[in-house]
Each structure stands twice: as structure tokens, then as C-alpha cells.
Design an enzyme around this catalytic site. Structure first.
Site: not given
Length: 726
Positions: A490, A325, A517, A171, A421, A323, A293, A372, A621
Site C-alpha cells: 500500500s 479497520d 493499493r 388554445d 487482503k 476496507e 477507502h 487493517e 446562464d
């Protein structure tokens, strides 16, 4: 930077969460030019977030939510704010195309500006932010009472006398309050780092500056920078020295020295290893591949939302194996979801379009699409058509060479390609019969009924499978005698871990030639993850994790793949690539060239750690723990004691020592926690990196949030040394 006036003045935009939830909110950019603020008109509640949390702006109907209301609102009114990490998008609709454009261009400029700031601008910005937060009555000044409140907000516990003493020093006009320039000075006094000053004075003759020779000495002795150290010293002065007169004299002041030590190039991660630097011409099976996944899920495995956004987020994180499905949809269009669960459903063709757009934004190297397949023959053929039509030349349809390959092609040769794949007809030789030779599903956790009706494959889909032919694993011996590099099996995490423990060397040899995999146990319905390290230790390439779940396992994945240009491919160490290797993770000392190393980390201090508990007056802390992940003998953790009530500039000066037997496989994780004697410590921040990427010497570790995003300027200051164990 020019910022559109409409942003500073503010606009009422519609915030959209679903086709039925659309509410008007008043948005504006605050005066600091870096905070977006919004409130609801009725409740009066307001929120804000810094522009630094934003990654991009998408124009038009570029999200599932905005696509769902495309009929109602034209594309040129719509835009999406995308955040870093796993935070959900913000979908917005303006009242006119002009207003939308003003916001889109304005926010893009702000993102660009915040991403190109240098260290000094970033720090100034940070100080500005604090000033704004603490100046409660908005008079552009701060009295001592406001300053004391601010110190609490900043995680600083300081005795009143010292705080007042610094306040009076800043200041200069003796008016009992600080304006922004004086506050910057106050902040400097507050953040003066004695531990950096001490290192500076060890090398500076006059204690005021480092001459070129002195800086060179520091670089050679402490930072172990042997070659080109004089040229490097010159570059550092040019880059970090704020004072022009020191620059002219080829010297560095304490300010410049501190700037350099806090910079990215002086961080613990060696910049030379951060860029793409590995040999990318080796067979695919010689790399660890970042893998996800059930990529379509944003949340848990039973009732979570399936979303294209989940693919975008994984691909942006550098994931190279996603992936899908696929199940029969009711109207002839295959759908993607987690079968037999309440997860929501999305269209297969939309997932493939998303893949086309985002596959190569983070990396040019190939993406493996792990399918899949639970569809009947008709919809399998529909899938084959979508893959061919949407992906076009991106889809790999033919082998790169005519003859039967002895090993897989390299990531370099497969750049820009998407590799399917899936199952192939008639075994690996692609025989004529349309029946499947083995089980249908990779993941065993399926109801038995599924496999019955789906034992036929569509010729069109089978023809698109070239290099990654899904095959049931029949043992290491069978694979040695009959397997080909084109077959991929897999394994559930438990099976894979059993093989790794009982037949580690066999698994490693198998993985030099074929891809494997690994996927999480079906019991992990909460989308939790398993530790990938045990499987990397035996050379498994595709260790699939739930990318949507933050925590230790994804920290390790992010840490391993942070090297090599974040390309999603990391070359395995040579003893995991040699087909005749005898390496066993259980006995690292038996390999040729075994050289254990000693890692010594002096944890010196912490800087501006984030608050864990937002309650007024609560201060952390902190303690620092260093964890090593690697072969079983290397798994270790050591921690410092905790410092009471200081998250702002805690000082530990404690040394943690480790012996590392297989440094090429080790990851080092630094974790900062808020100590709590009554309950579990709270997480403050972490940073994980491969042992081989560590820079020794005086280094800062720039901490990341639980989500893996940066939280500047939070850091830990350490002195690292690595030596041969004698």
C-alpha cells in the site's frame, strides 16, 4: 398498474431516525401515481419526492436504525425506502402487517413501472409533472398567467409575445386556458428543436419524413454506422417511430427522429462498450479495480458515522475492494471504526454479514476485503471464525492451483469469491514463525504506540490470506528480484505520485505482476479525494477513494468503471500489461504504435437543464466545459461562452478541439455550469466517460447530478468527430 387504495388515501406511518427519534407522519401517493408526499401532523410542514428517486424497498429490520428498535416493533410492520446515489434511507413503521405489505408491494410496483418506462412515457410523465406543479388552483386547467409562472419554473426566459402566440395556437377552443391535452401540445411547440429539424431536413427530400434510404444515409455519413446500416435503420423505425402510417411505409417522421436521437442507444456512450465485453481471463494485476477507502464511513474521517449502509452504497456502485479497520472491542467482539477518532463503532461480524448479502449484487467478479488489523491475537481469531462461518464457500481459503503461481488468477476464475487482503505469517512463503516480518499497519498515519503490542498474528487469521499478502514496499528493484505476485503493498497518495513521476516505467512494470493499493493522505480528514488518473496512468489497480464524497474524483471513477458491464474491473491497455513495457506517461510519443487522435466536439444545444437556484424567477446562464484527463500531455479543458437566462433550450454552436496522445488512458468529462461573473460558477450537471467509449456523430449527453444520479430529461446535444492527427 394497480396501486393499493391505501396509498392513494394515505396512511400515518412512523418515520424513524434513531432509537429515540420516532415520529408519526402522514404519507400518501399523489394522483400522478409517481410522487410520494408526507407531512408532520403538528407543524403542518410537508415534503415530497418522486418515485424515480427510489431504488428499492427492504422488508423487515433491514437497516441499522430498524435493527436498533427490533425489540419494540415487529419486523412485519417495518420497511425501508432506499434512494439512488448517496441520499440516506427512509425507515418507516406501519401500524399493521397488512398496511406495511400494501406499501411495500405498492412502492415496488411503482419503482418497477418507473424503471421500465420508454422515452416517450418518460417525457409524458415529465410534462404531467410540470402541469401539476403549475396548476395552482387545481382546476385541471392553466391560464396564461399560470403558464408564464410555469415557464420561469422550467428555466425558460421567453418574450411575452412569443409565449402568448404559442398559447393561442394551443388554445384551440379559445377559452383562455389549456387542459392537459392542449398543454401537451403547447409543450411540444415550446420544445420544437430547430437544430434537430435542420439535421432532419439535410437528409429528407420532402422535409416531412426520412425514407429508409435517407435514414440509412444519415446513419452511414453522420453516425459512421457502416455495417448493417439498412437493417439498423429498419430497427430504429420499429423502435422509435410513433406514427403507424410512417412505420408501414418504412419511413421516419421528425418526431421519431428526435426520439431516436434522444434515446440511450444514440447517447455519447457506445452501448457495445457499456456491456461486459472485455477479456476477463487475464491475471488480476492486469485490471483496474474499483476501490473504496475506509468504506465504513458515511461522512468525514474524524467524527463521521460508521455504518453498514456505507458498504452497501459502495458495493452497489460497483466497488470491488472494500476496507475494514478492526480494533479490539470491549466484550470480546472486534469492532470497526477509524481508530483514535470519534467516528462511531460498528461490529465486525455485522460488516461481514452485510458483505455476504451485497457483495455480488452489482457484479459477479471477486471482492477484495482489505483488512487493517489492530486487534490482539484473541480477537483476530474471533475475526477468522466470523469470516469462515458467515461467508462459508464465498471466502477464498486455498490457492486455485497446487503449485506456486507465476501470476495471479483471473477475475473469471475468482467469480463469486471474497479474497482477504491482510498480513500473513512468516513472509510470503508462509513460514512457521508467528511474528510479523514487517510493520503492522498499511497506513502510516498511526500513532507509534499501536504497532508495539500487536506484533503477533493469529494462525487462524493468517491461514485465510491466500492471494493478497500485505507487505511493506522495499523498492522496485527488491520487488523485481524477490517479490512474488502474491504480495501487495500500500502507498499513500503522495508516495505513489512521487513514484509515478520519478519512476513511472518501473511502477508500470511492477504493476503488471503485483497489485498495488493507493490510499488518500491522512490529512484528508474531511474525506476529500485525490485525482486517481495519475495512478491509473502507471497501472495501479486499487486506487482507493472515499466513495461517500461526491465530486470530480468520484466522477472520474464512475466514468472509468461505467464500461464493461459496470463490473468494477476494467482491463488495462496492452502497454500497461506487458512486463517489459517501456511506456512512460511523461513521454507517450515514444511508445510503439503511437497514434495521436484529434477530438472535435461541436457543442450545439442544451435541453431542460435543472435550476440551480430555487429562488422564484432565477434562471441559469449555462456554459459547457469539456475536460480531458489522461497522461500529463493530454490534461486539457476548453469551454463555450455562456448563454444568458436560458436553461430550457440554450444554443451554443461552438466547436472545441483537442489532441489526445494516449487515447486508451483518457477520460472525457462534460460539465455544465451556471456562469457567475462575481463568484464561482454553480455546478449544473456532468457526464464522464472513457475516450475509447465515445460514439461519434450527433449525440446526446445525458447529464448526471453532483451525486452521479440521472436527471432526465437534462441533456447536451453535440456532434463529435475523432480523426487521426495529420
Amino acid at each position: 398498474t394497480y396501486i393499493p387504495a391505501v396509498m392513494l388515501k394515505g396512511s400515518t406511518l412512523r418515520k424513524v431516525k434513531s432509537s429515540s427519534w420516532k415520529k408519526r407522519r402522514f404519507f400518501r401517493l399523489l394522483e400522478d401515481g409517481l410522487t410520494l408526499w408526507y407531512r408532520s401532523r403538528w407543524a403542518g410542514r410537508h415534503s415530497s419526492f418522486p418515485v424515480t428517486e427510489l431504488e428499492a424497498v427492504r422488508e423487515g429490520h433491514q437497516s441499522e436504525v430498524l435493527q436498533s428498535i427490533a425489540e419494540e416493533f415487529p419486523a412485519d410492520h417495518c420497511f425501508t425506502l432506499v434512494f439512488h446515489g448517496r441520499q440516506g434511507n427512509l425507515d418507516l413503521i406501519a401500524d399493521s402487517p397488512d398496511e406495511a405489505q400494501a406499501w411495500i408491494q405498492g412502492v415496488r410496483k411503482l419503482i418497477h413501472r418507473s424503471s421500465t418506462m420508454n422515452e416517450k412515457e418518460r417525457l409524458d410523465q415529465w410534462v404531467w409533472d410540470w402541469f401539476r406543479k403549475a396548476d395552482k388552483n387545481k382546476d385541471g386547467k392553466m391560464d396564461f398567467k399560470e403558464v408564464r409562472k410555469l415557464l420561469k419554473m422550467m428555466n425558460v426566459e421567453m418574450n411575452e409575445e412569443h409565449a402568448l402566440h404559442l398559447f393561442m395556437m394551443a388554445d384551440v377552443s379559445n377559452c383562455g386556458s389549456l387542459e392537459i391535452e392542449q398543454f401537451v401540445h403547447y409543450y411540444k411547440l415550446l420544445t420544437q428543436r430547430d437544430e434537430v429539424l435542420k439535421v432532419f431536413q439535410d437528409f429528407s427530400t420532402d422535409g416531412e419524413r426520412l425514407t429508409m434510404d435517407e435514414l440509412e444515409n444519415f446513419l452511414r455519413i453522420e453516425q459512421l454506422k457502416e455495417e448493417g446500416s439498412s437493417q439498423y435503420a429498419r430497427q430504429l423505425i420499429d423502435r422509435y417511430e410513433p406514427s403507424d402510417s410512417a412505420k408501414k411505409q418504412g419511413a421516419m417522421s421528425l418526431d421519431g427522429f428526435q426520439m431516436y436521437l434522444c434515446s440511450q442507444e444514440s447517447s455519447i456512450f457506445d452501448p457495445g462498450r457499456q456491456v461486459l465485453h472485455q477479456d476477463m481471463e487475464q491475471p488480476l494485476s492486469h485490471y483496474f479495480i474499483s476501490s473504496s477507502h475506509n468504506t465504513y464511513l458515511l461522512d468525514n474521517q474524524l467524527s463521521g458515522q460508521s455504518s453498514q449502509e456505507a458498504y452497501i452504497q459502495a458495493l452497489k456502485r460497483g466497488c470491488r475492494c472494500v476496507e475494514v479497520d478492526a480494533w479490539d472491542g470491549s466484550d470480546g467482539e472486534p469492532i470497526v471504526y477509524h481508530g483514535h477518532t470519534l467516528t462511531s463503532k460498528i461490529l465486525f461480524k455485522d460488516v461481514i454479514s452485510t458483505l455476504k448479502t451485497y457483495a455480488f449484487t452489482a457484479s459477479d467478479f471477486p471482492v477484495i476485503l482489505s483488512l487493517e488489523n489492530h486487534c490482539g491475537v484473541e480477537q483476530q481469531t474471533v475475526m477468522a471464525q466470523h469470516l469462515s462461518q458467515i461467508l462459508g464457500d464465498m471466502l477464498l481459503r486455498h490457492p486455485l492451483d497446487e503449485q506456486m503461481p507465476q501470476h495471479l488468477p483471473s477475475p473469471q476464475k475468482l467469480k463469486g469469491k471474497i479474497i482477504l487482503k491482510a498480513k500473513k505469517m512468516g513472509g510470503a512463503d508462509g513460514g512457521q514463525d508467528g511474528h510479523l516480518m514487517d510493520e503492522v499497519s498499511d497506513e502510516e498515519e498511526l500513532a507509534d504506540g499501536d504497532a508495539e503490542s500487536k506484533s503477533n498474528l493469529s494462525r487462524e487469521l493468517s491461514d485465510l490470506v491466500v492471494y493478497c499478502r500485505s507487505k511493506q514496499f522495499q523498492g522496485f528493484e527488491h520487488a523485481r528480484d524477490h517479490g512474488t505476485c502474491l504480495e501487495i503493498s500500500s502507498f499513500s497518495e503522495s508516495k505513489a505520485k512521487r513514484h509515478a513521476k520519478d519512476k513511472g516505467t518501473d511502477f508500470i512494470q511492477y504493476n503488471t505482476r503485483q497489485l498495488s493499493r493507493i490510499y488518500p493522505s491522512g490529512l484528508r480528514t474531511d474525506s476529500s479525494n485525490y485525482n486517481p488518473q495519475d495512478l491509473w496512468n502507471v497501472g495501479c489497480q486499487i486506487v482507493a477513494l472515499n466513495f461517500q464524497t461526491a465530486g470530480l474524483e468520484m466522477d472520474l471513477n464512475d466514468g472509468l468503471f461505467r464500461q464493461n458491464g459496470s463490473s468494477g474491473f476494467v482491463l488495462k491497455p496492452d502497454f500497461l500489461r506487458d512486463g517489459n513495457t517501456q511506456f512512460s506517461p511523461e513521454k507517450p510519443e515514444e511508445r510503439p504504435g503511437y497514434r495521436p487522435l484529434r477530438l472535435s466536439i461541436q457543442v450545439i444545444s442544451g435541453q431542460q437543464l435543472p435550476k440551480v437556484n430555487q429562488k422564484e424567477g432565477s434562471i441559469v446562464d449555462p456554459l459547457v466545459r469539456v475536460e480531458i484527463y489522461g497522461v500529463p500531455q493530454d490534461q486539457a479543458r476548453e469551454e463555450t461562452s455562456h448563454i444568458n437566462n436560458n436553461g430550457f433550450n440554450p444554443s451554443w454552436n461552438e466547436t472545441l478541439n483537442f489532441t489526445v496522445h494516449a487515447p486508451e488512458l483518457a477520460l472525457v468529462r462534460f460539465v455544465v455550469e451556471d456562469y457567475d461573473k462575481a463568484s464561482k460558477n454553480d455546478f449544473i450537471g456532468q457526464f464522464t466517460l472513457p475516450f475509447t467509449c465515445i460514439q461519434t456523430g450527433y449525440r446526446h449527453i445525458h447529464l448526471l447530478s453532483k451525486d452521479g444520479t440521472a436527471i432526465p430529461p437534462s441533456s447536451i446535444f453535440v456532434n463529435v468527430s475523432i480523426s487521426e492527427r495529420t
